[in-house]
Design a protein around this motif. Sequence first.
Motif, PDB file in Angstrom:
ATOM      1  N   SER A  45     -72.610  28.012 -50.819  1.00 23.52           N
ATOM      2  CA  SER A  45     -72.362  29.445 -50.662  1.00 23.52           C
ATOM      3  C   SER A  45     -70.920  29.809 -50.988  1.00 23.52           C
ATOM      4  O   SER A  45     -70.654  30.854 -51.601  1.00 23.52           O
ATOM      5  CB  SER A  45     -72.696  29.876 -49.227  1.00 23.52           C
ATOM      6  N   ILE A  46     -69.985  28.947 -50.597  1.00 20.06           N
ATOM      7  CA  ILE A  46     -68.562  29.190 -50.891  1.00 20.06           C
ATOM      8  C   ILE A  46     -68.300  29.076 -52.390  1.00 20.06           C
ATOM      9  O   ILE A  46     -67.677  29.953 -53.003  1.00 20.06           O
ATOM     10  CB  ILE A  46     -67.673  28.201 -50.117  1.00 20.06           C
ATOM     11  N   GLU A  47     -68.784  27.997 -52.988  1.00 18.09           N
ATOM     12  CA  GLU A  47     -68.498  27.726 -54.398  1.00 18.09           C
ATOM     13  C   GLU A  47     -69.181  28.702 -55.347  1.00 18.09           C
ATOM     14  O   GLU A  47     -68.738  28.884 -56.482  1.00 18.09           O
ATOM     15  CB  GLU A  47     -68.904  26.291 -54.753  1.00 18.09           C
ATOM     16  N   ASN A  48     -70.251  29.334 -54.873  1.00 15.77           N
ATOM     17  CA  ASN A  48     -70.987  30.261 -55.731  1.00 15.77           C
ATOM     18  C   ASN A  48     -70.776  31.728 -55.359  1.00 15.77           C
ATOM     19  O   ASN A  48     -71.514  32.603 -55.815  1.00 15.77           O
ATOM     20  CB  ASN A  48     -72.479  29.929 -55.699  1.00 15.77           C
ATOM     21  N   GLY A  49     -69.755  31.984 -54.543  1.00 16.40           N
ATOM     22  CA  GLY A  49     -69.395  33.355 -54.222  1.00 16.40           C
ATOM     23  C   GLY A  49     -70.353  34.073 -53.298  1.00 16.40           C
ATOM     24  O   GLY A  49     -70.309  35.299 -53.158  1.00 16.40           O
ATOM     25  N   ILE A  50     -71.225  33.317 -52.642  1.00 18.11           N
ATOM     26  CA  ILE A  50     -72.174  33.928 -51.699  1.00 18.11           C
ATOM     27  C   ILE A  50     -71.497  34.182 -50.360  1.00 18.11           C
ATOM     28  O   ILE A  50     -71.781  35.165 -49.686  1.00 18.11           O
ATOM     29  CB  ILE A  50     -73.410  33.010 -51.524  1.00 18.11           C
ATOM     30  N   PHE A  51     -70.603  33.255 -49.979  1.00 18.62           N
ATOM     31  CA  PHE A  51     -69.816  33.409 -48.749  1.00 18.62           C
ATOM     32  C   PHE A  51     -68.383  33.690 -49.187  1.00 18.62           C
ATOM     33  O   PHE A  51     -67.597  32.790 -49.431  1.00 18.62           O
ATOM     34  CB  PHE A  51     -69.889  32.132 -47.915  1.00 18.62           C
ATOM     35  N   ASP A  52     -68.044  34.977 -49.299  1.00 18.59           N
ATOM     36  CA  ASP A  52     -66.725  35.386 -49.787  1.00 18.59           C
ATOM     37  C   ASP A  52     -65.927  35.982 -48.642  1.00 18.59           C
ATOM     38  O   ASP A  52     -66.351  36.968 -48.043  1.00 18.59           O
ATOM     39  CB  ASP A  52     -66.892  36.400 -50.921  1.00 18.59           C
ATOM     40  N   ARG A  53     -64.794  35.378 -48.352  1.00 19.89           N
ATOM     41  CA  ARG A  53     -63.988  35.729 -47.181  1.00 19.89           C
ATOM     42  C   ARG A  53     -64.865  35.549 -45.925  1.00 19.89           C
ATOM     43  O   ARG A  53     -65.242  34.451 -45.616  1.00 19.89           O
ATOM     44  CB  ARG A  53     -63.430  37.139 -47.313  1.00 19.89           C
ATOM     45  N   ASP A  54     -65.194  36.616 -45.231  1.00 17.74           N
ATOM     46  CA  ASP A  54     -66.023  36.471 -44.029  1.00 17.74           C
ATOM     47  C   ASP A  54     -67.380  37.130 -44.191  1.00 17.74           C
ATOM     48  O   ASP A  54     -68.088  37.366 -43.205  1.00 17.74           O
ATOM     49  CB  ASP A  54     -65.304  37.078 -42.808  1.00 17.74           C
ATOM     50  N   VAL A  55     -67.755  37.411 -45.420  1.00 15.02           N
ATOM     51  CA  VAL A  55     -69.008  38.124 -45.680  1.00 15.02           C
ATOM     52  C   VAL A  55     -69.996  37.224 -46.409  1.00 15.02           C
ATOM     53  O   VAL A  55     -69.667  36.601 -47.420  1.00 15.02           O
ATOM     54  CB  VAL A  55     -68.757  39.398 -46.519  1.00 15.02           C
ATOM     55  N   ILE A  56     -71.229  37.144 -45.871  1.00 14.73           N
ATOM     56  CA  ILE A  56     -72.285  36.356 -46.501  1.00 14.73           C
ATOM     57  C   ILE A  56     -73.256  37.300 -47.208  1.00 14.73           C
ATOM     58  O   ILE A  56     -73.762  38.249 -46.597  1.00 14.73           O
ATOM     59  CB  ILE A  56     -73.077  35.531 -45.467  1.00 14.73           C
ATOM     60  N   ASP A  57     -73.499  37.048 -48.487  1.00 10.77           N
ATOM     61  CA  ASP A  57     -74.503  37.807 -49.242  1.00 10.77           C
ATOM     62  C   ASP A  57     -75.863  37.181 -48.921  1.00 10.77           C
ATOM     63  O   ASP A  57     -76.362  36.330 -49.650  1.00 10.77           O
ATOM     64  CB  ASP A  57     -74.207  37.737 -50.743  1.00 10.77           C
ATOM     65  N   THR A  58     -76.443  37.605 -47.797  1.00  9.51           N
ATOM     66  CA  THR A  58     -77.668  36.953 -47.306  1.00  9.51           C
ATOM     67  C   THR A  58     -78.855  37.134 -48.249  1.00  9.51           C
ATOM     68  O   THR A  58     -79.688  36.235 -48.371  1.00  9.51           O
ATOM     69  CB  THR A  58     -78.046  37.487 -45.905  1.00  9.51           C
ATOM     70  N   GLU A  59     -78.932  38.276 -48.900  1.00 10.75           N
ATOM     71  CA  GLU A  59     -80.057  38.500 -49.815  1.00 10.75           C
ATOM     72  C   GLU A  59     -80.014  37.525 -50.984  1.00 10.75           C
ATOM     73  O   GLU A  59     -81.034  36.982 -51.398  1.00 10.75           O
ATOM     74  CB  GLU A  59     -80.052  39.945 -50.325  1.00 10.75           C
ATOM     75  N   ARG A  60     -78.817  37.300 -51.516  1.00 14.84           N
ATOM     76  CA  ARG A  60     -78.682  36.360 -52.631  1.00 14.84           C
ATOM     77  C   ARG A  60     -78.967  34.931 -52.171  1.00 14.84           C
ATOM     78  O   ARG A  60     -79.659  34.172 -52.853  1.00 14.84           O
ATOM     79  CB  ARG A  60     -77.275  36.446 -53.237  1.00 14.84           C
TER      80      ARG A  60
END
Length: 228
Positions: A45-60
């Motif tokens: 999630s971190i390496e693919n920009g899904i977990f950016d700063r403190d926000v998780i793109d849960t749908e992705r």
Amino acid sequence: MKKITIAIDGFSSCGKSTMAKDLAREVGYIYIDSGAMYRAVTLYSIENGIFDRDVIDTERLKKEIKDIHISFRLNKETGRPDTYLNGVNVENKIRSMEVSSKVSPISTLDFVREAMVAQQQTMGNEKGIVMDGRDIGTTVFPDAELKIFVTATPEIRAQRRYDELKAKGQEASFDEILENVKQRDYIDQNREVSPLRKAEDALLLDNTDLSIEEQKKWLFEQFNKVSK
């Protein structure tokens, strides 16, 4: 001796993985580090920009979770299994403080836990395994023949984590690690999906004042009682 399933649950940095790995090697079982699986999802999630700063793109992440495949392969040099994420060895990466500080929010997501539990249960179909984590004895393998719940004081656990990171040459702050340990304890125990708790039939092991050798002896004794 009959083959059994061994579930080792407990708080972060209790030495669960060390205990489980040593026991598995000693008795010829397969070791599965469930915590490493959630760390691997976090790293993805971190390496693919899904977990950016403190926000998780849960749908992705929900769409991509089916493409996250985690496996374990024996490291011939260490004699222990390394974690692979989609075929790439990520054993060292998943132990970083960046991953440690973000793994709890990822592991609280119901679809992530559902996917990981399904992978774990598939791995354990044949028995003869040792798995450690947060919900192995309560959710993943509620019928495990041997269940252990491990605890220790937050300060002791933070010191162990600090020593582990320093030994690997990584920068570490004891105060930061202690705060992370306490935060993870709270999140793990209060999440809605599979919260950390001791199974009713689990044996309690407080290893605050125990050496690794004392733990190994105790664990092996419990294994011998159940597997005969």
